[in-house]
Design an enzyme around this catalytic site. Structure first.
Site, short mmCIF file in Angstrom:
data_model
loop_
_atom_site.label_atom_id
_atom_site.label_comp_id
_atom_site.label_asym_id
_atom_site.label_seq_id
_atom_site.Cartn_x
_atom_site.Cartn_y
_atom_site.Cartn_z
CG HIS A 91 34.62 26.60 22.09
ND1 HIS A 91 34.84 25.96 20.90
CD2 HIS A 91 35.85 26.85 22.60
CE1 HIS A 91 36.15 25.81 20.71
NE2 HIS A 91 36.78 26.35 21.73
CG HIS A 93 39.98 26.71 25.60
ND1 HIS A 93 40.45 25.54 25.05
CD2 HIS A 93 39.41 27.39 24.57
CE1 HIS A 93 40.19 25.51 23.75
NE2 HIS A 93 39.54 26.62 23.44
CE LYS A 177 37.42 21.89 19.04
NZ LYS A 177 38.04 22.90 19.89
CG HIS A 215 40.32 24.43 15.55
ND1 HIS A 215 40.54 25.36 16.53
CD2 HIS A 215 40.96 24.91 14.46
CE1 HIS A 215 41.27 26.35 16.07
NE2 HIS A 215 41.56 26.09 14.79
CG HIS A 253 36.46 28.72 17.39
ND1 HIS A 253 36.81 28.09 16.22
CD2 HIS A 253 37.16 28.11 18.38
CE1 HIS A 253 37.70 27.16 16.49
NE2 HIS A 253 37.92 27.15 17.79
CG ASP A 327 37.96 29.87 21.42
OD1 ASP A 327 38.45 28.97 22.15
OD2 ASP A 327 38.54 30.31 20.41
N1 LIG Z 1 41.23 29.97 20.49
C1 LIG Z 1 42.52 30.05 20.68
O1 LIG Z 1 43.17 30.93 20.10
N2 LIG Z 1 43.17 29.20 21.50
C2 LIG Z 1 42.63 28.05 22.16
C3 LIG Z 1 42.53 26.87 21.23
C4 LIG Z 1 41.51 27.01 20.16
O2 LIG Z 1 40.30 26.89 20.43
O3 LIG Z 1 41.89 27.29 19.03
C5 LIG Z 1 43.50 27.71 23.35
O4 LIG Z 1 43.32 26.64 23.93
O5 LIG Z 1 44.33 28.53 23.74
#
Ligand SMILES: NC(=O)N[C@@H](CC(=O)O)C(=O)O
Length: 428
Positions: A91, A93, A177, A215, A253, A327
């Site tokens: 996971h 970003h 997702k 999520h 998460h 995450d």
């Molecule tokens: N985890 C987070 O607080 N933020 C994530 C999005 C997500 O996974 O909730 C993001 O893309 O910033």
């Protein structure tokens, strides 16, 4: 003395059937830095230095008593090393543009693959967009990197089943997702009608054996923010799994005891969960400690201590349903330190180090490798990585920030000293 320690300790363990490979802790370099009077040192080593050995020692009925009490043990510079199969991040970003360029190498250094989240602006809703994003990630990688991005599609009410077929055919998209609309960063185009408009897509995902990554929070403003995960489990996830029992689902998460219990009650081949470093080491006090701490704000928001403990117990139990997902969610500093700050913690540079600390503290270093490197690929039906990473128990200072073209990113544990250093990777 030193040489006899070095040669005898591994032999001693193997003579008792200790799972040397499973523990992956033993590296004879360890003893290069220990001065010992070798009338008894093994048990001292096991209980004080290699916590992991304490339980297996008991389990294997090692004759702990026969060496008597420790005497004159001086550990001058004990250095413990772990060598584990290269982990994957299930996971992540990575963003795009300058931010992608700034962060991708941190993930590529420690992880073999990563499931890349599609919540860009605009979101990655088609296979074609995912392929273009895949290309830009590969371009941003340092030369010679073997890091493999595993792409995902962003589910909307209007995603068509044919898009799922295209995704499968692409060979680079591995999951879809689900963001409930409004739940988190860039989720405004997310799902409002999972059981209605999205049902044909879910059926096609079952056909294509493509997991749904969830999520897991409801967005109803009347539900307290600390209860949103539990309410999601009760009102969305449980009914979803009852209606589509063959759908593979990863609850992303997880943050609560309720989510842990739910995942544990499910069939492991179909339902699993990722767990982040922040939810394993921080509780909700960290958001307010000494003033508002924007860099500890993420979604789902940090929870009470009892929930953190439940997460630690779940991941260190060896249960295959739990695996590593950082995450890691970078935002430029000003977007966190402002009147309405973004949710997301940037943890890629420190994640492995923190996971190792959690497992060590729980006396479960022997379970670390399955969590970081086996359970994820096994769930996704992908091969495990073949290369290794080494973690050395040596203090290192986390940078206070990372500068990049558009500003700065503040990592988790910025400026702190961590104990486990990811220090070298054997080539793939
Ligand atoms: N985890 C987070 O607080 N933020 C994530 C999005 C997500 O996974 O909730 C993001 O893309 O910033």
């Amino acid at each position: 003395m030193l040489s006899s320690t070095r040669s005898m300790f591994p032999r001693y363990l193997s003579s008792y059937g200790m799972p040397m490979h499973g523990l992956v802790v033993v590296d004879c370099n360890l003893y290069d830095f220990i001065e010992v009077d070798f009338t008894e040192p093994l048990i001292w080593l096991s209980s004080k230095m290699i916590k992991t050995f304490a339980l297996p020692c008991k389990a294997a009925k090692l004759p702990c008593g026969e060496f008597g009490k420790p005497n004159q043990v001086k550990a001058s510079r004990a250095r413990m090393q772990l060598s584990i199969t290269k982990p994957d991040d299930w996971h992540l970003h990575l963003r795009d543009g300058d931010l992608l360029e700034a962060v991708v190498s941190h993930s590529a250094q420690h992880f073999g693959r990563a499931v890349v989240m599609p919540n860009l602006r605009p979101p990655i809703t088609t296979a074609a967009a995912a392929m273009a994003y895949h290309e830009s990630i590969l371009k941003a990688l340092p030369s010679g990197s073997n890091f493999t991005p595993l792409m995902t599609l962003y589910l909307t009410d209007s995603t068509s089943p044919s898009e799922i077929k295209l995704a499968r055919e692409s060979g680079i998209i591995f999951a879809v997702k689900l963001y409930p609309a409004g739940a988190t960063t860039n989720s405004q185009d997310g799902v409002t009608d999972l059981f209605g408009k999205c049902a044909p897509v879910l059926e096609e995902m079952i056909e294509q054996n493509m997991p749904l990554l969830v999520h897991g929070e409801v967005t109803d403003p009347d539900v307290d923010i600390f209860d949103r995960e539990k309410v999601f489990v009760d009102t969305v996830l449980r009914p979803l799994i009852e209606k589509f029992p063959r759908l593979k689902v990863v609850m992303e998460h997880v943050t609560t005891m309720d989510a842990v219990k739910f995942v544990e009650s499910c069939d492991g081949g179909h339902v699993a969960a990722t767990v982040t470093p922040q939810h394993l080491v921080l509780n909700r006090n960290s958001i307010f400690q000494g003033g508002l701490q924007p860099h500890n704000y993420c979604l789902p928001v940090l929870k009470r201590e009892i929930h953190r403990q439940a997460l630690v117990a779940a991941v260190t139990s060896g249960d295959k349903r739990f695996f590593l997902g950082t995450d890691s969610a970078p935002h430029e500093r000003q977007r966190k330190e402002c009147a309405c700050g973004c949710a997301g913690i940037y943890n890629s540079p420190v994640a492995l180090s923190i996971y190792a600390r959690v497992f060590e503290k729980a006396g479960a270093l022997d379970k670390l490798e399955a969590f970081t490197s086996f359970n994820g690929p096994d769930f996704y039906g992908l091969p495990r990585n073949t290369s290794k990473v080494k973690l050395t128990k040596t203090p290192w200072r986390v940078p206070k920030s990372f500068s990049y073209a558009a500003g700065e990113i503040i990592p988790m544990a910025a400026g702190e000293t961590l104990e486990w250093l990811v220090d070298s990777v054997s080539p793939q």
